[in-house]
Design a protein around this motif. Structure first.
Motif, PDB file in Angstrom:
ATOM      1  N   ILE A  72       0.834  -1.205   0.000  1.00  0.00           N
ATOM      2  CA  ILE A  72       0.000   0.000   0.000  1.00  0.00           C
ATOM      3  C   ILE A  72       0.869   1.257   0.000  1.00  0.00           C
ATOM      4  O   ILE A  72       0.694   2.151  -0.822  1.00  0.00           O
ATOM      5  N   VAL A  73       1.831   1.291   0.932  1.00  0.00           N
ATOM      6  CA  VAL A  73       2.587   2.528   1.177  1.00  0.00           C
ATOM      7  C   VAL A  73       3.495   2.906   0.016  1.00  0.00           C
ATOM      8  O   VAL A  73       3.545   4.072  -0.393  1.00  0.00           O
ATOM      9  N   VAL A  74       4.189   1.941  -0.535  1.00  0.00           N
ATOM     10  CA  VAL A  74       5.207   2.246  -1.549  1.00  0.00           C
ATOM     11  C   VAL A  74       4.588   2.922  -2.774  1.00  0.00           C
ATOM     12  O   VAL A  74       5.039   3.980  -3.216  1.00  0.00           O
ATOM     13  N   MET A  75       3.509   2.324  -3.303  1.00  0.00           N
ATOM     14  CA  MET A  75       2.866   2.903  -4.495  1.00  0.00           C
ATOM     15  C   MET A  75       2.292   4.284  -4.201  1.00  0.00           C
ATOM     16  O   MET A  75       2.389   5.198  -5.012  1.00  0.00           O
ATOM     17  N   MET A  76       1.698   4.387  -3.013  1.00  0.00           N
ATOM     18  CA  MET A  76       1.062   5.639  -2.631  1.00  0.00           C
ATOM     19  C   MET A  76       2.081   6.784  -2.580  1.00  0.00           C
ATOM     20  O   MET A  76       1.853   7.859  -3.139  1.00  0.00           O
ATOM     21  N   VAL A  77       3.215   6.526  -1.951  1.00  0.00           N
ATOM     22  CA  VAL A  77       4.255   7.558  -1.840  1.00  0.00           C
ATOM     23  C   VAL A  77       4.865   7.836  -3.208  1.00  0.00           C
ATOM     24  O   VAL A  77       5.044   8.997  -3.602  1.00  0.00           O
ATOM     25  N   LYS A  78       5.152   6.779  -3.954  1.00  0.00           N
ATOM     26  CA  LYS A  78       5.768   6.954  -5.279  1.00  0.00           C
ATOM     27  C   LYS A  78       4.874   7.811  -6.171  1.00  0.00           C
ATOM     28  O   LYS A  78       5.337   8.760  -6.811  1.00  0.00           O
ATOM     29  N   GLU A  79       3.577   7.493  -6.186  1.00  0.00           N
ATOM     30  CA  GLU A  79       2.664   8.260  -7.045  1.00  0.00           C
ATOM     31  C   GLU A  79       2.604   9.732  -6.646  1.00  0.00           C
ATOM     32  O   GLU A  79       2.566  10.610  -7.504  1.00  0.00           O
ATOM     33  N   ILE A 111      14.249   7.069  -7.739  1.00  0.00           N
ATOM     34  CA  ILE A 111      13.978   8.260  -6.922  1.00  0.00           C
ATOM     35  C   ILE A 111      15.014   8.329  -5.807  1.00  0.00           C
ATOM     36  O   ILE A 111      15.045   7.469  -4.920  1.00  0.00           O
ATOM     37  N   ARG A 112      15.876   9.324  -5.881  1.00  0.00           N
ATOM     38  CA  ARG A 112      16.928   9.487  -4.878  1.00  0.00           C
ATOM     39  C   ARG A 112      16.944  10.933  -4.397  1.00  0.00           C
ATOM     40  O   ARG A 112      16.972  11.855  -5.207  1.00  0.00           O
ATOM     41  N   PRO A 113      16.923  11.121  -3.071  1.00  0.00           N
ATOM     42  CA  PRO A 113      16.943  12.501  -2.568  1.00  0.00           C
ATOM     43  C   PRO A 113      18.313  13.146  -2.742  1.00  0.00           C
ATOM     44  O   PRO A 113      19.311  12.445  -2.922  1.00  0.00           O
TER      45      PRO A 113
END
Ligand code: ADP
Length: 199
Positions: A72-79, A111-113
């Motif tokens: 749930i979390v990974v896709m949500m944050v990525k999007e 995605i890298r900060p």
């Protein structure tokens, strides 16, 4: 980033223990750099409020203080990170990643900060902040016996302790801190070269 003359928007991840002042820092940073503030907890609460499929699944974990599954979390944050506003203005990610697999997922998506900010406040100070906090029931103003004492004796005499700021709360803070440190340790090695410690 400024020194390198980099034209791309700034990408920042921030990590801080409960009561570390992370909320205040997030406000200051987003205001100063115009970044989009993306908090994993806020995204999840919005899903719960909207009663979406993900929200229904996440609710139980959140109520028990457990991490919501990566599906749930990974896709949500990525999007959210890939939305046009985040891409254009840059972002400040907060509350994610909380495990090495969550950090690895970001890397997999490229995605890298630019910076990983670690608010490093000792346990003693965090507990002291919580335990010394007092409320003025008349004005609603929050004081701290040591760091932000009341202006006069009259106010001092009516201060109350918020029911959740007791020694018991201190134990809970310690527990949450332990979890937080475990989460940080899991992602620190990946971001070692871009970590900035602040206290
Ligand atoms: P807290 O600092 O109390 O954990 P948050 O708003 O950051 O508050 O998170 C609230 C809840 O949302 C967490 O207890 C957890 O259940 C879930 N959550 C937040 N971020 C993540 C994450 N990165 N991975 C899994 N679950 C998360």
């Amino acid at each position: 980033v400024a020194a390198s003359g980099k034209a791309e928007p700034l990408k920042v991840i921030i990590s801080g223990a409960p009561a570390s002042g992370k909320g205040t820092q997030c406000e200051l940073i987003t205001q100063k750099y115009g970044l989009v503030h993306i908090a994993a907890g806020d995204l999840l609460r919005a899903e719960v409020a909207a009663a979406s499929e993900n929200g229904k699944l996440a609710k139980e974990y959140m109520e028990n203080g457990e991490l919501v599954p990566n599906e749930i979390v990974v896709m949500m944050v990525k999007e959210r990170l890939l939305q046009p506003d985040s891409q254009q203005r840059g972002w400040l990610l907060d509350g994610y990643p909380r495990s090495s697999s969550q950090a690895a997922a970001l890397e997999d998506y490229g995605i890298r900060p630019d910076v990983f900010i670690l608010l490093d406040v000792s346990e003693d100070i965090l507990v002291e902040r919580v335990v010394g906090r007092r409320l003025d029931p008349l004005t609603g103003k929050i004081y701290h016996l040591k760091y932000s004492p009341p202006e006069n004796d009259e106010i001092a005499s009516r201060l109350t302790q918020r029911f959740d700021d007791t020694e018991e709360k201190a134990c809970l803070v310690k527990l949450r801190l332990r979890t937080h440190h475990q989460n940080v340790d899991a992602v620190l090695s990946l971001y070692k070269d871009i970590t900035v410690k602040a206290c």
